[in-house]
Design a protein around this motif. Sequence first.
Motif, PDB file in Angstrom:
ATOM      1  N   ALA A 121      -9.098  28.152  15.159  1.00 45.85           N
ATOM      2  CA  ALA A 121      -8.912  26.690  15.131  1.00 45.85           C
ATOM      3  C   ALA A 121     -10.198  25.985  15.577  1.00 45.85           C
ATOM      4  O   ALA A 121     -10.620  24.991  14.978  1.00 45.85           O
ATOM      5  CB  ALA A 121      -7.742  26.293  16.024  1.00 45.85           C
ATOM      6  N   ARG A 122     -10.851  26.524  16.605  1.00 43.00           N
ATOM      7  CA  ARG A 122     -12.106  25.914  17.073  1.00 43.00           C
ATOM      8  C   ARG A 122     -13.204  25.997  16.022  1.00 43.00           C
ATOM      9  O   ARG A 122     -13.998  25.081  15.882  1.00 43.00           O
ATOM     10  CB  ARG A 122     -12.585  26.620  18.347  1.00 43.00           C
ATOM     11  N   MET A 123     -13.231  27.115  15.279  1.00 40.37           N
ATOM     12  CA  MET A 123     -14.250  27.267  14.228  1.00 40.37           C
ATOM     13  C   MET A 123     -14.125  26.154  13.192  1.00 40.37           C
ATOM     14  O   MET A 123     -15.115  25.609  12.714  1.00 40.37           O
ATOM     15  CB  MET A 123     -14.074  28.606  13.508  1.00 40.37           C
ATOM     16  N   MET A 124     -12.887  25.826  12.835  1.00 40.43           N
ATOM     17  CA  MET A 124     -12.679  24.802  11.805  1.00 40.43           C
ATOM     18  C   MET A 124     -13.154  23.443  12.298  1.00 40.43           C
ATOM     19  O   MET A 124     -13.719  22.659  11.542  1.00 40.43           O
ATOM     20  CB  MET A 124     -11.210  24.763  11.385  1.00 40.43           C
ATOM     21  N   GLY A 125     -12.925  23.159  13.584  1.00 41.44           N
ATOM     22  CA  GLY A 125     -13.384  21.888  14.143  1.00 41.44           C
ATOM     23  C   GLY A 125     -14.895  21.833  14.272  1.00 41.44           C
ATOM     24  O   GLY A 125     -15.537  20.900  13.810  1.00 41.44           O
ATOM     25  N   GLU A 126     -15.464  22.879  14.877  1.00 40.28           N
ATOM     26  CA  GLU A 126     -16.908  22.892  15.123  1.00 40.28           C
ATOM     27  C   GLU A 126     -17.703  22.837  13.837  1.00 40.28           C
ATOM     28  O   GLU A 126     -18.736  22.195  13.757  1.00 40.28           O
ATOM     29  CB  GLU A 126     -17.318  24.186  15.853  1.00 40.28           C
ATOM     30  N   ARG A 127     -17.225  23.578  12.835  1.00 35.74           N
ATOM     31  CA  ARG A 127     -18.000  23.684  11.600  1.00 35.74           C
ATOM     32  C   ARG A 127     -17.496  22.722  10.539  1.00 35.74           C
ATOM     33  O   ARG A 127     -17.954  22.740   9.407  1.00 35.74           O
ATOM     34  CB  ARG A 127     -18.005  25.128  11.145  1.00 35.74           C
TER      35      ARG A 127
END
Lengths: 154, 154
Positions: free
Chosen positions: B23-29
């Motif tokens: 989930a964090r990857m989708m937000g960060e990237r």
Amino acid sequence: MLARELAEEFPVVSLDTDALTAARMMGERRHPGLIVCDDDGRPHTVLPASQVLRFIIPRYVQDDPALARVYDEHKSDQLLTKLSHKTVQELLPKRQDRDELPVVDPDATTLEVAAVMARMHSPVVAVLDNDDQVLGAITISRLFEVLFPARSDD
Amino acid sequence: MLARELAEEFPVVSLDTDALTAARMMGERRHPGLIVCDDDGRPHTVLPASQVLRFIIPRYVQDDPALARVYDEHKSDQLLTKLSHKTVQELLPKRQDRDELPVVDPDATTLEVAAVMARMHSPVVAVLDNDDQVLGAITISRLFEVLFPARSDD
């Protein structure tokens, strides 16, 4: 955080926007879709980029994409000219297949925005003011930035 | 232009990647989805960000998103903890609802990529090498940059 703070600018076109202009907007601004508004500025639907391709590419090539390899550059270019002198209205599928636009009001909470996206399987919601005019849109990746911030020890 | 030249880096996770990390990857990237690979590196499916929300948000709130407004910050945060100690595998819907991943080989032409996206209504295709490993992905907005370049007089 409320929807009004999460909203970002999103490309908006009208039903009579030139189809080629709409396609160029998606490429230039790296957006996978556009919000289409009626003449009164109220949102009508979303035009996903894939719908533009469905309009251009012959049915039998969609059914068997490997056939596309036999198209030379000239023939490919000819396909793209199908957008000339067309409007966004003409690209849209018939009503029943059209993507409904998920909308929220400016005071919607983060969780409400998330619930609308979950319900409609949508990666974007439009934020509308009291007169149903588009203030902007919230993409799901922007929402995730807020919901799942990077850890401070990253 | 061929698929190998159009491909860009795209976030890839495995079935046992931590759900919160994904989930964090989708937000960060700023990506609306991730490619999920099997242990052998072959693509298994796409995890759309909206699926993460469907996992977190109670069914009755999805059915009536206005109910979300009664959730205070503490209760909202509690929902997000549903991702803790879960894997990507656990977020995925049952097979029949899972998004099939559109794929092309590195030598696919621009038109073939377009035909695959049109056929599957997909805003992204994965580019796989001969061993079915993910070389990268082509987003529909990248394809549009190439198909519908800005006019020189813009």
